[in-house]
Motif scaffolding. Structure first.
Motif, PDB file in Angstrom:
ATOM      1  N   GLN A  96      -3.562   5.096  -7.800  1.00  0.00           N
ATOM      2  CA  GLN A  96      -3.104   3.867  -7.185  1.00  0.00           C
ATOM      3  C   GLN A  96      -3.708   3.620  -5.804  1.00  0.00           C
ATOM      4  O   GLN A  96      -3.612   2.511  -5.279  1.00  0.00           O
ATOM      5  N   GLN A 154     -11.093  12.292  -3.788  1.00  0.00           N
ATOM      6  CA  GLN A 154     -11.289  11.043  -4.520  1.00  0.00           C
ATOM      7  C   GLN A 154     -11.306  11.325  -6.012  1.00  0.00           C
ATOM      8  O   GLN A 154     -11.973  12.250  -6.493  1.00  0.00           O
ATOM      9  N   ARG A 203      -8.946  -6.600  -3.378  1.00  0.00           N
ATOM     10  CA  ARG A 203      -9.056  -5.136  -3.330  1.00  0.00           C
ATOM     11  C   ARG A 203      -8.272  -4.459  -4.462  1.00  0.00           C
ATOM     12  O   ARG A 203      -8.669  -3.388  -4.940  1.00  0.00           O
ATOM     13  N   ASP A 213       0.832  -1.212   0.000  1.00  0.00           N
ATOM     14  CA  ASP A 213       0.000   0.000   0.000  1.00  0.00           C
ATOM     15  C   ASP A 213       0.858   1.250   0.000  1.00  0.00           C
ATOM     16  O   ASP A 213       0.541   2.243  -0.666  1.00  0.00           O
ATOM     17  N   HIS A 260     -10.521  -4.606  -7.419  1.00  0.00           N
ATOM     18  CA  HIS A 260     -11.622  -3.653  -7.272  1.00  0.00           C
ATOM     19  C   HIS A 260     -11.174  -2.221  -7.564  1.00  0.00           C
ATOM     20  O   HIS A 260     -11.874  -1.466  -8.250  1.00  0.00           O
ATOM     21  N   SER A 261      -9.997  -1.842  -7.059  1.00  0.00           N
ATOM     22  CA  SER A 261      -9.556  -0.447  -7.182  1.00  0.00           C
ATOM     23  C   SER A 261      -8.783  -0.167  -8.465  1.00  0.00           C
ATOM     24  O   SER A 261      -8.791   0.955  -8.967  1.00  0.00           O
ATOM     25  N   PRO A 313      -6.337   2.899  -2.727  1.00  0.00           N
ATOM     26  CA  PRO A 313      -7.584   2.142  -2.573  1.00  0.00           C
ATOM     27  C   PRO A 313      -8.783   3.061  -2.732  1.00  0.00           C
ATOM     28  O   PRO A 313      -8.841   4.148  -2.128  1.00  0.00           O
ATOM     29  N   ASN A 314      -9.730   2.649  -3.601  1.00  0.00           N
ATOM     30  CA  ASN A 314     -10.920   3.447  -3.914  1.00  0.00           C
ATOM     31  C   ASN A 314     -10.555   4.810  -4.487  1.00  0.00           C
ATOM     32  O   ASN A 314     -11.374   5.730  -4.506  1.00  0.00           O
ATOM     33  N   HIS A 315      -9.303   4.950  -4.946  1.00  0.00           N
ATOM     34  CA  HIS A 315      -8.831   6.201  -5.557  1.00  0.00           C
ATOM     35  C   HIS A 315      -9.027   7.395  -4.627  1.00  0.00           C
ATOM     36  O   HIS A 315      -9.328   8.505  -5.072  1.00  0.00           O
ATOM     37  N   THR A 316      -8.866   7.163  -3.324  1.00  0.00           N
ATOM     38  CA  THR A 316      -9.085   8.197  -2.316  1.00  0.00           C
ATOM     39  C   THR A 316      -7.845   8.356  -1.450  1.00  0.00           C
ATOM     40  O   THR A 316      -7.266   7.367  -0.992  1.00  0.00           O
TER      41      THR A 316
END
Length: 238
Positions: A168, A229, A72, A44, A75-76, A170-173
């Motif tokens: 890059q 985001q 994940r 991460d 998903h992301s 997670p959830n682009h946030t």
């Protein structure tokens, strides 16, 4: 050594230091750009600043296992490649691996030749599809382009660094504090305060808005109490 390998960036997640080193140097010698980490947390941290094309995941890792990481990531960052490596050879384990988002499932010990062949096969598959209909961030000239020819903007170095982090994440946030840290470490800028960060985001949001289709959703939105985001799918190119 394949010249095309130079454009492919691989994250190798393996907790065995000797095996990680062996695979790392083999892939480097083959021409890939490789980043080796030992667990999901380190991955991460890597993803905050480094664009990755293919993930090689050990199934059994300390903390978060390879299946969870694969889910994940898929998903992301849907368009990346995921290779799962494991000593488990049952059909049930194989099914779990594919259900988690893995493209290729390899059994340990994996020969260097098999791993390279699998990566090349995956690269060919990733080049197929409708990637030209997605947004693209080109690192070399700091440009972002949309599906249409007129959708193009030049970014500052700070805007480029922020975009890579958001793509890059997670959830682009990303949280505000993380953004400040990334910019301070990667763009060569001085520590910025809240107002300077808001100004940077405002300029980037305006550029994205100017090259977006009329009536489309906001490309970069504020997340109350968190940060920002990215709301468009963007592929990173060298």
């Amino acid at each position: 050594m394949s010249q095309s390998n130079y454009d492919v960036r691989i994250a190798l997640v393996e907790d065995d230091p000797l095996l990680r080193k062996e695979i790392f140097y083999h892939l480097k010698e083959t021409g890939f750009q490789v980043f080796g980490v030992a667990n999901g947390k380190s991955l991460d941290e890597l993803l905050i600043t480094e664009p990755i094309d293919i993930f090689i995941l050990d199934l059994t890792l300390p903390g978060e296992d390879g299946l969870s990481i694969a889910r994940r990531i898929r998903h992301s960052i849907p368009k990346v490649g995921i290779v799962m490596m494991t000593a488990r050879g049952s059909t049930a384990d194989r099914v779990k691996g594919y259900e988690s988002g893995a493209d290729i499932y390899l059994y340990k010990p994996v020969s260097p030749e098999e791993l390279t062949a699998g990566l090349h096969s995956l690269m060919r598959r990733l080049n197929m599809g409708v990637l030209n209909k997605r947004w693209k961030l080109r690192l070399k000239d700091r440009s972002i382009t949309g599906p249409a020819e007129w959708q193009r903007a030049i970014l500052t170095n700070s805007e480029k660094v922020l975009m890579v982090g958001l793509i890059q994440a997670p959830n682009h946030t990303l949280e505000n504090e993380v953004i400040v840290e990334i910019l301070s470490q990667r763009s060569g800028s001085e520590d910025m305060g809240k107002r300077a960060l808001e100004s940077l985001v405002s300029r980037l949001r305006r550029k994205l808005g100017e090259i977006s289709e009329p009536g489309s959703d906001v490309a970069l939105k504020s997340v109350w109490g968190v940060g920002y985001q990215l709301c468009i799918a963007v592929d990173i190119e060298p």
